[in-house]
Write an enzyme that holds these catalytic residues in place. Structure first.
Site, PDB file in Angstrom:
ATOM      1  N   SER A 137      -8.418   5.656 -41.172  1.00 47.60           N
ATOM      2  CA  SER A 137      -8.890   6.324 -39.950  1.00 47.60           C
ATOM      3  C   SER A 137      -7.729   7.005 -39.249  1.00 47.60           C
ATOM      4  O   SER A 137      -6.570   6.614 -39.417  1.00 47.60           O
ATOM      5  CB  SER A 137      -9.534   5.308 -39.004  1.00 47.60           C
ATOM      6  N   HIS A 138      -8.048   8.007 -38.458  1.00 50.60           N
ATOM      7  CA  HIS A 138      -7.027   8.661 -37.646  1.00 50.60           C
ATOM      8  C   HIS A 138      -6.557   7.749 -36.513  1.00 50.60           C
ATOM      9  O   HIS A 138      -5.540   8.025 -35.882  1.00 50.60           O
ATOM     10  CB  HIS A 138      -7.562   9.975 -37.069  1.00 50.60           C
ATOM     11  N   SER A 139      -7.325   6.708 -36.247  1.00 47.16           N
ATOM     12  CA  SER A 139      -6.976   5.762 -35.190  1.00 47.16           C
ATOM     13  C   SER A 139      -6.704   4.392 -35.793  1.00 47.16           C
ATOM     14  O   SER A 139      -7.548   3.838 -36.509  1.00 47.16           O
ATOM     15  CB  SER A 139      -8.129   5.650 -34.182  1.00 47.16           C
TER      16      SER A 139
END
Length: 241
Positions: free
Chosen positions: A21-23
């Protein structure tokens, strides 16, 4: 740059899962969620950039794959297109033998992760876990959704039984996973309001809440005990109070 080994839940011997994930918080939260249903499966988060920012990291993905790989396969799920590109780059740099058992699945991250985790926990092989993850595509579409109160057509032969959901929070992820695990141990097909009892996403897509009455049914003449076993599990409340 030295890779920092990700925290991994579960044990080896089963297909491992990596969530990209980007987070970092999203990836870590997804591991926490999936672990509730797949405590014995190796799960790793590969979220965020190397400096803690929003984005993806080649090194984090590569380290996560290595951490969950027990030799039987790794399934990688990603949140956005660029995360898939990062995962594909990391896969390209793997040794040939490892690369062959790593599959990047383009499916909804949360739903795919949950379905894949339950399949892996049950001992499914790489192809089965990939198939489970891909089942998330369109699984929650609203068209032709059977009623949660017995709207599915009656089975012309076999055996059926109605049972009421008693859990305070309904058939949420953990009890739904327990239900599906039991269904997968049975040797006859059973449906829940017309949906396959072995499909986690199919069960969860119905949004079953406390008080809903469902119909468990089988077309098998030998399926009575299977339906009764699943009915008993539902009536027990899955150990929740």
């Amino acid at each position: 740059m030295q890779r920092q080994a990700p925290e991994v839940t579960g044990v080896s011997g089963k297909v491992g899962l990596v969530f990209v994930s980007h987070s970092a918080k999203i990836a870590e939260g997804l591991v926490e969620l999936a672990a509730q249903m797949a405590a014995g499966t190796a799960l790793a988060a590969a979220g965020g950039t190397d400096d803690g920012g929003v984005g993806t990291s080649f090194d984090r993905v590569a380290a996560a794959i290595a951490a969950v790989d027990s030799g039987v396969g790794v399934v990688v799920l990603c949140d956005l297109g660029s995360a898939i590109l990062t995962a594909e780059t990391a896969k390209d740099f793997l040794d040939d033998a490892v690369r062959e058992r790593v599959v990047i699945v383009d499916a909804p991250l949360v739903e795919g992760a949950v379905a894949a985790a339950v399949e892996a926990e049950g001992g499914g092989d790489l192809a089965a876990v990939v198939s489970a993850a891909r089942s998330a595509i369109g699984a929650f579409a609203t068209e032709d959704r059977p009623s949660v109160d017995g709207g599915a057509a009656r089975v012309p032969e076999g055996y059926s039984r109605s049972v009421t959901i008693v859990n305070r929070d309904g058939l949420h992820a953990r009890p739904a996973a327990e239900f599906v695990k039991m269904a997968n141990t049975l040797d006859v097909p059973v449906t829940v309001n017309g949906k396959d009892a072995r499909s986690l996403l199919g069960i969860m897509s119905m949004g079953l809440v406390k008080g809903n009455t469902i119909e468990l049914a089988t077309t098998s003449p030998n399926g009575r005990s299977a339906v009764d076993a699943l009915a008993g599990l539902v009536e027990s409340g899955f150990g929740e109070h």
